[in-house]
Design a protein around this motif. Structure first.
Motif, PDB file in Angstrom:
ATOM      1  N   THR A   1       0.831  -1.210   0.000  1.00 28.56           N
ATOM      2  CA  THR A   1       0.000   0.000   0.000  1.00 28.56           C
ATOM      3  C   THR A   1       0.863   1.257   0.000  1.00 28.56           C
ATOM      4  O   THR A   1       0.414   2.322  -0.437  1.00 28.56           O
ATOM      5  CB  THR A   1      -0.966   0.015   1.199  1.00 28.56           C
ATOM      6  OG1 THR A   1      -0.230  -0.160   2.420  1.00 28.56           O
ATOM      7  CG2 THR A   1      -1.990  -1.112   1.086  1.00 28.56           C
TER       8      THR A   1
ATOM      9  N   PRO B   1       0.509   3.851  -4.258  1.00 24.25           N
ATOM     10  CA  PRO B   1      -0.406   4.848  -3.710  1.00 24.25           C
ATOM     11  C   PRO B   1      -1.693   4.943  -4.530  1.00 24.25           C
ATOM     12  O   PRO B   1      -1.667   4.836  -5.759  1.00 24.25           O
ATOM     13  CB  PRO B   1       0.402   6.158  -3.810  1.00 24.25           C
ATOM     14  CG  PRO B   1       1.363   5.917  -4.933  1.00 24.25           C
ATOM     15  CD  PRO B   1       1.700   4.459  -4.877  1.00 24.25           C
ATOM     16  N   ILE B   2      -2.817   5.117  -3.849  1.00 19.75           N
ATOM     17  CA  ILE B   2      -4.104   5.256  -4.533  1.00 19.75           C
ATOM     18  C   ILE B   2      -4.097   6.523  -5.385  1.00 19.75           C
ATOM     19  O   ILE B   2      -3.611   7.571  -4.965  1.00 19.75           O
ATOM     20  CB  ILE B   2      -5.255   5.312  -3.507  1.00 19.75           C
ATOM     21  CG1 ILE B   2      -5.339   3.980  -2.754  1.00 19.75           C
ATOM     22  CG2 ILE B   2      -6.587   5.594  -4.186  1.00 19.75           C
ATOM     23  CD1 ILE B   2      -6.335   3.994  -1.611  1.00 19.75           C
ATOM     24  N   GLY B   3      -4.635   6.395  -6.590  1.00 24.00           N
ATOM     25  CA  GLY B   3      -4.691   7.540  -7.495  1.00 24.00           C
ATOM     26  C   GLY B   3      -3.907   7.275  -8.762  1.00 24.00           C
ATOM     27  O   GLY B   3      -3.567   6.130  -9.087  1.00 24.00           O
ATOM     28  N   ALA B   4      -3.613   8.341  -9.489  1.00 19.92           N
ATOM     29  CA  ALA B   4      -2.900   8.210 -10.761  1.00 19.92           C
ATOM     30  C   ALA B   4      -1.423   8.529 -10.585  1.00 19.92           C
ATOM     31  O   ALA B   4      -1.065   9.477  -9.896  1.00 19.92           O
ATOM     32  CB  ALA B   4      -3.513   9.134 -11.806  1.00 19.92           C
ATOM     33  N   VAL B   5      -0.582   7.705 -11.184  1.00 19.58           N
ATOM     34  CA  VAL B   5       0.860   7.968 -11.188  1.00 19.58           C
ATOM     35  C   VAL B   5       1.337   7.993 -12.635  1.00 19.58           C
ATOM     36  O   VAL B   5       0.781   7.304 -13.495  1.00 19.58           O
ATOM     37  CB  VAL B   5       1.648   6.891 -10.396  1.00 19.58           C
ATOM     38  CG1 VAL B   5       1.281   6.917  -8.932  1.00 19.58           C
ATOM     39  CG2 VAL B   5       1.431   5.497 -10.982  1.00 19.58           C
ATOM     40  N   LYS B   6       2.332   8.800 -12.910  1.00 19.34           N
ATOM     41  CA  LYS B   6       2.935   8.825 -14.248  1.00 19.34           C
ATOM     42  C   LYS B   6       4.163   7.928 -14.210  1.00 19.34           C
ATOM     43  O   LYS B   6       5.120   8.212 -13.491  1.00 19.34           O
ATOM     44  CB  LYS B   6       3.306  10.243 -14.669  1.00 19.34           C
ATOM     45  CG  LYS B   6       3.747  10.326 -16.138  1.00 19.34           C
ATOM     46  CD  LYS B   6       3.920  11.760 -16.589  1.00 19.34           C
ATOM     47  CE  LYS B   6       2.605  12.437 -16.908  1.00 19.34           C
ATOM     48  NZ  LYS B   6       1.919  11.839 -18.093  1.00 19.34           N
TER      49      LYS B   6
ATOM     50  N   ASN C   1       0.236   6.993 -17.855  1.00 21.33           N
ATOM     51  CA  ASN C   1      -0.448   7.088 -16.565  1.00 21.33           C
ATOM     52  C   ASN C   1      -0.974   5.725 -16.137  1.00 21.33           C
ATOM     53  O   ASN C   1      -1.479   4.963 -16.974  1.00 21.33           O
ATOM     54  CB  ASN C   1      -1.605   8.077 -16.638  1.00 21.33           C
ATOM     55  CG  ASN C   1      -1.134   9.513 -16.706  1.00 21.33           C
ATOM     56  OD1 ASN C   1      -0.135   9.873 -16.093  1.00 21.33           O
ATOM     57  ND2 ASN C   1      -1.829  10.344 -17.465  1.00 21.33           N
TER      58      ASN C   1
ATOM     59  N   ALA D   1      -3.589   4.278 -13.162  1.00 25.80           N
ATOM     60  CA  ALA D   1      -4.517   4.561 -12.058  1.00 25.80           C
ATOM     61  C   ALA D   1      -4.536   3.353 -11.131  1.00 25.80           C
ATOM     62  O   ALA D   1      -4.680   2.212 -11.583  1.00 25.80           O
ATOM     63  CB  ALA D   1      -5.912   4.847 -12.601  1.00 25.80           C
TER      64      ALA D   1
ATOM     65  N   GLN E   1      -6.214   1.605  -7.676  1.00 32.17           N
ATOM     66  CA  GLN E   1      -7.373   1.629  -6.789  1.00 32.17           C
ATOM     67  C   GLN E   1      -7.290   0.465  -5.807  1.00 32.17           C
ATOM     68  O   GLN E   1      -6.888  -0.647  -6.181  1.00 32.17           O
ATOM     69  CB  GLN E   1      -8.666   1.526  -7.604  1.00 32.17           C
ATOM     70  CG  GLN E   1      -9.940   1.572  -6.768  1.00 32.17           C
ATOM     71  CD  GLN E   1     -11.194   1.352  -7.605  1.00 32.17           C
ATOM     72  OE1 GLN E   1     -11.109   0.991  -8.779  1.00 32.17           O
ATOM     73  NE2 GLN E   1     -12.355   1.566  -7.010  1.00 32.17           N
TER      74      GLN E   1
ATOM     75  N   LYS F   1      -9.694  -1.640  -3.099  1.00 31.26           N
ATOM     76  CA  LYS F   1     -11.060  -1.849  -2.639  1.00 31.26           C
ATOM     77  C   LYS F   1     -11.184  -3.248  -2.063  1.00 31.26           C
ATOM     78  O   LYS F   1     -10.837  -4.234  -2.725  1.00 31.26           O
ATOM     79  CB  LYS F   1     -12.035  -1.672  -3.805  1.00 31.26           C
ATOM     80  CG  LYS F   1     -13.502  -1.728  -3.416  1.00 31.26           C
ATOM     81  CD  LYS F   1     -14.382  -1.481  -4.635  1.00 31.26           C
ATOM     82  CE  LYS F   1     -15.855  -1.533  -4.254  1.00 31.26           C
ATOM     83  NZ  LYS F   1     -16.727  -1.345  -5.453  1.00 31.26           N
TER      84      LYS F   1
ATOM     85  N   SER G   1      -4.659   1.301 -17.097  1.00 30.14           N
ATOM     86  CA  SER G   1      -3.740   2.067 -17.927  1.00 30.14           C
ATOM     87  C   SER G   1      -4.166   1.937 -19.383  1.00 30.14           C
ATOM     88  O   SER G   1      -5.303   1.542 -19.679  1.00 30.14           O
ATOM     89  CB  SER G   1      -2.299   1.608 -17.717  1.00 30.14           C
ATOM     90  OG  SER G   1      -1.401   2.538 -18.286  1.00 30.14           O
TER      91      SER G   1
END
Length: 231
Positions: free
Chosen positions: A21, A25-30, A106, A108, A110, A112, A120
């Motif tokens: 985790t 990290p949650i979210g979008a990374v380049k 990018n 993304a 998530q 859950k 991607s």
């Protein structure tokens, strides 16, 4: 002033769920797609000669490799198609090989219900089929299930990533140990190997992630890909 410790400064804890985790990290990374290799013309010339010779002496090469302990360099032999000086020159090149970025994309991420999902596109679209089950410590690629294999601790920066790093790997390999004799009869060879690797580079604090897949049916590669990224 007391410096604050960021995630990139922190070492992995050994708690796989917690570390994943942090690494994802949650979210979008380049992400940099690091599937290129920095090579010079001389290195390419020597590598081509070696590959050509191995192809011409494949059965001999399979037998020769039996005596080489896993992870160790192949000792020189004239049948490798190079002079001893050329071979040592190529080994020196390989010791200093460097993976380089061929582009960015990018991703993304998530999380859950203890499951990590990826989204991607383009070169990295296969990541859409990748999931990590944090509860059961299992990585899936579509219907392929990769059980946890090992904790990794790379203690030298003499590698293609040019950094010490630590992380984890999950592997599916069928059959588990391919016999060298089976490798001789390529026409009947049937195997599949999938591997997911993730870790943290000491030099930059970045996450390194790689998904590999290969399937061979009756000696023919039906699936063969590798997606190494860092972000």
């Amino acid at each position: 002033m007391q410096a604050q410790t960021t995630i990139s400064d922190q070492k992995l804890t050994g708690d796989i769920k917690k570390d994943l985790t942090r690494l994802l990290p949650i979210g979008a990374v380049k992400a940099d797609i690091i599937d290129g290799v920095r090579q010079n013309p001389r290195q390419m010339e020597l590598a081509k000669k070696l590959q050509s010779s191995i192809a011409q002496n494949y059965e001999w090469f399979v037998d020769y490799m039996k005596a080489v302990p896993q992870g160790e360099k192949i000792p020189y032999h004239a049948k490798l198609g190079l002079t001893k000086e050329e071979y040592m020159e190529l080994i020196n090149f390989m010791d200093n090989i460097e993976m380089v970025s061929t582009g960015k994309e990018n991703i993304a991420i998530q999380i859950k219900n203890d499951m990590i999902y990826f989204k991607s596109q383009n070169k990295l679209s296969k990541l859409d089929s990748l999931t990590i089950d944090l509860k059961n410590n299992m990585v899936s690629f579509g219907k392929i299930k990769m059980p946890f294999a090992d904790k990794l601790n790379i203690t030298t920066d003499k590698n293609a990533l040019k950094s010490k790093w630590e992380g984890y790997s999950w592997i599916l390999e069928e059959p588990k140990d391919v016999d060298a004799n089976a490798m001789k009869d390529l026409n009947s060879l049937k195997m599949r190997q999938y591997k997911f690797t993730i870790g943290k580079l000491e030099k930059t604090g970045k996450t390194y992630m790689s998904l590999k897949g290969r399937e061979i049916e009756n000696g023919t590669k039906t699936i063969d890909f590798e997606l190494p990224v860092q972000f």
